[in-house]
Design an enzyme around this catalytic site. Structure first.
Site, PDB file in Angstrom:
ATOM      1  N   CYS A  55       0.862  -1.219  -0.200  1.00  0.00           N
ATOM      2  CA  CYS A  55       0.007  -0.065  -0.270  1.00  0.00           C
ATOM      3  C   CYS A  55       1.073   1.292  -0.005  1.00  0.00           C
ATOM      4  O   CYS A  55       1.718   1.305   0.693  1.00  0.00           O
ATOM      5  CB  CYS A  55      -0.711  -0.112   1.096  1.00  0.00           C
ATOM      6  SG  CYS A  55      -1.984   1.390   1.230  1.00  0.00           S
ATOM      7  N   CYS A 114       0.157   5.032   6.940  1.00  0.00           N
ATOM      8  CA  CYS A 114      -0.316   4.684   8.268  1.00  0.00           C
ATOM      9  C   CYS A 114       0.557   3.958   9.107  1.00  0.00           C
ATOM     10  O   CYS A 114       1.117   2.958   9.061  1.00  0.00           O
ATOM     11  CB  CYS A 114      -1.644   3.674   8.189  1.00  0.00           C
ATOM     12  SG  CYS A 114      -2.758   4.411   6.949  1.00  0.00           S
ATOM     13  N   CYS A 165       0.369   0.396  10.617  1.00  0.00           N
ATOM     14  CA  CYS A 165      -0.099  -0.864   9.167  1.00  0.00           C
ATOM     15  C   CYS A 165       1.120  -1.321   8.673  1.00  0.00           C
ATOM     16  O   CYS A 165       1.876  -0.869   8.185  1.00  0.00           O
ATOM     17  CB  CYS A 165      -0.983  -0.006   8.260  1.00  0.00           C
ATOM     18  SG  CYS A 165      -1.484  -1.408   7.386  1.00  0.00           S
ATOM     19  N   CYS A 201     -16.196  -9.357   5.289  1.00  0.00           N
ATOM     20  CA  CYS A 201     -15.842  -8.112   5.200  1.00  0.00           C
ATOM     21  C   CYS A 201     -14.579  -8.179   4.300  1.00  0.00           C
ATOM     22  O   CYS A 201     -13.412  -8.934   4.676  1.00  0.00           O
ATOM     23  CB  CYS A 201     -15.547  -7.380   6.291  1.00  0.00           C
ATOM     24  SG  CYS A 201     -15.074  -5.688   6.066  1.00  0.00           S
ATOM     25  N   CYS A 236     -19.349  -6.502   3.320  1.00  0.00           N
ATOM     26  CA  CYS A 236     -19.004  -5.260   3.451  1.00  0.00           C
ATOM     27  C   CYS A 236     -17.472  -5.381   2.878  1.00  0.00           C
ATOM     28  O   CYS A 236     -16.766  -6.225   2.196  1.00  0.00           O
ATOM     29  CB  CYS A 236     -18.329  -5.440   4.792  1.00  0.00           C
ATOM     30  SG  CYS A 236     -17.634  -4.012   5.630  1.00  0.00           S
ATOM     31  N   CYS A 268     -19.573   1.681   8.369  1.00  0.00           N
ATOM     32  CA  CYS A 268     -19.022   1.105   9.430  1.00  0.00           C
ATOM     33  C   CYS A 268     -17.893   1.914   9.448  1.00  0.00           C
ATOM     34  O   CYS A 268     -16.940   2.006   8.456  1.00  0.00           O
ATOM     35  CB  CYS A 268     -18.497  -0.457   8.893  1.00  0.00           C
ATOM     36  SG  CYS A 268     -17.446  -1.086  10.032  1.00  0.00           S
ATOM     37  N   ARG A 300     -18.203  -2.814  17.306  1.00  0.00           N
ATOM     38  CA  ARG A 300     -17.356  -4.056  17.052  1.00  0.00           C
ATOM     39  C   ARG A 300     -16.136  -4.259  17.624  1.00  0.00           C
ATOM     40  O   ARG A 300     -15.167  -3.318  17.704  1.00  0.00           O
ATOM     41  CB  ARG A 300     -17.068  -4.040  15.545  1.00  0.00           C
ATOM     42  CG  ARG A 300     -18.192  -4.512  14.648  1.00  0.00           C
ATOM     43  CD  ARG A 300     -17.729  -3.996  13.441  1.00  0.00           C
ATOM     44  NE  ARG A 300     -19.095  -3.908  12.643  1.00  0.00           N
ATOM     45  CZ  ARG A 300     -19.906  -5.112  12.344  1.00  0.00           C
ATOM     46  NH1 ARG A 300     -19.177  -6.480  12.490  1.00  0.00           N
ATOM     47  NH2 ARG A 300     -21.219  -5.154  12.162  1.00  0.00           N
TER      48      ARG A 300
HETATM   49  S1  SF4 Z   1      -4.375   1.079   6.762  1.00  0.00           S
HETATM   50 FE1  SF4 Z   1      -2.699  -0.120   5.499  1.00  0.00          FE
HETATM   51  S2  SF4 Z   1      -3.383  -0.674   3.862  1.00  0.00           S
HETATM   52 FE2  SF4 Z   1      -4.807   0.656   4.779  1.00  0.00          FE
HETATM   53  S3  SF4 Z   1      -4.544   2.653   3.782  1.00  0.00           S
HETATM   54 FE3  SF4 Z   1      -3.416   2.561   5.551  1.00  0.00          FE
HETATM   55  S4  SF4 Z   1      -1.403   1.539   4.817  1.00  0.00           S
HETATM   56 FE4  SF4 Z   1      -2.911   1.128   3.236  1.00  0.00          FE
END
Ligand code: SF4
Length: 363
Positions: free
Chosen positions: A53, A57, A60, A97, A129, A189, A261
């Site tokens: 990705c 974040c 993540c 999901c 979802c 959600c 949740r």
């Molecule tokens: S949470 Fe992870 S998968 Fe989702 S946008 Fe952020 S970096 Fe990408």
């Protein structure tokens, strides 16, 4: 009674900091007024496209810029997804999901395949979802037509603290995507994560942002951070169970009709801790041994816990009727090849930059 949509941070903080027993009693009372306290909805989370990705974040392991042990994969096929959904249904899940590690949805073959996945799971009489990143109104309409039941798009934290977690998109983008979903009949959600280093005021701030939406989200996931080695948050201390219960109880009180949740972080919780979360108003869990990429209790362990607590899994479409799946060729909405301009604030977050530098030396 009409729901309150003008919660303030101060009011929410006052609830969050009530004496524990009082908070629990109040939340359990609200819970019983709006839900069957012995029913818990079970969802299975399926990572249909893992890793790689472009976002940053801080929590993540799927962000390409950090160095984790994650094995990524390209988009799964419709048949693979259908087989997994059948397995989930057989083990008691009423909802699947599907998560894809994308910044935003792009019109084209991959999105068309996701629409087909939605159609095929809806035909299995399961709630479907998706969590695919930011989407436009047209994309939300196409998902709705395919038979999508819910769209997940978490706010993660308060608007102020969001800037300490993610620099590649803004809070308003999140709210805009939720707004696009709201223009359809797909349910919303949206929740967040605690234990990322935020303050209690940030937790309350996130609940203000969610509870002042009108209508409030039908579902609010509360995650406890699972720190993953290689991510900027690898050294965060685990969230004490008392804080998790307080957060669940407060969410229940400010959003009485929402399904709360209990999401990531359940492997760090005892059964007693989880039971208190259910008592405080949590009425949904994610099943399966993986939550996208982080560990989760085994389904059989969960079913054993349900038996012990006298809880029953909620049936599909108990809260809202099953959407119709419109075939692709009969669709009212077409691919527009849109190139939406989602924001890129790109401010500096030191710990994200450090993790990125560290990843380069490991690569
Ligand atoms: S949470 Fe992870 S998968 Fe989702 S946008 Fe952020 S970096 Fe990408």
């Amino acid at each position: 009674m009409a729901l309150k949509h003008d919660w303030t941070k101060e009011e929410i903080l006052e609830i969050y900091n009530k004496p524990f027993m009082e908070l629990l009693y109040e939340a359990a009372t609200v819970h019983r007024q709006h839900h069957d306290p012995n029913t818990v909805q079970v969802s299975t989370l399926l990572s249909i496209k893992t890793g790689g990705c472009p976002e940053d974040c801080g929590y993540c392991p799927q962000a390409a810029r950090y160095h984790t042990d994650l094995e990524g994969n390209d988009l799964m096929s419709v048949n693979q997804v259908k087989a997994q959904a059948l397995r989930a249904k057989a083990s008691g899940s009423s909802r699947v999901c599907m998560g894809a590690a994308w910044r935003n949805v792009k019109d084209g073959e991959e999105f068309d395949n996701v629409l087909e996945m939605v159609r095929s799971i809806n035909k299995l009489d399961m709630e479907v979802c998706c969590t695919l990143g930011m989407i436009t109104e047209n994309q939300a309409q196409r998902l709705a037509e395919a038979g999508l039941y819910a769209y997940n798009h978490n706010l993660d934290s308060s608007e102020e603290y969001y800037k300490e977690v993610i620099s590649t998109r803004g809070y308003q983008d999140r709210l805009d995507t939720i707004g696009n979903v709201r223009k359809t009949n797909v349910t919303v959600c949206s929740g967040g994560i605690i234990g990322m280093g935020e303050s209690e005021a940030d937790r309350a701030g996130m609940l203000v942002a969610l509870s002042t939406l009108n209508p409030q989200p039908e579902s609010v996931p509360i995650n406890a951070l699972v720190p993953v080695e290689g991510t900027p948050m690898e050294e965060q201390e685990p969230v004490p169970i008392w804080e998790m219960i307080r957060m669940v109880a407060t969410t229940r009180i400010v959003m009485p009709e929402t399904q709360v949740r209990l999401s990531a972080g359940r492997t760090q919780m005892s059964r007693e801790g989880q039971a208190m979360c259910f008592f405080a108003g949590a009425n949904s869990i994610f099943a399966g041994d993986k939550l996208l990429t982080t560990p989760n209790p085994d389904v059989s362990e969960d079913m054993e816990m349900f038996k012990m607590l006298g809880l029953n899994p909620q049936k599909a479409f108990e809260k809202k009727s099953q959407p119709e799946s419109v075939a692709a060729e009969k669709s009212k909405y077409r691919s527009q090849g849109e190139k939406p301009k989602w924001s890129r604030p790109e401010h500096k977050i030191d710990r994200n930059l450090e993790a990125q530098e560290k990843a380069k030396t490991k690569a």
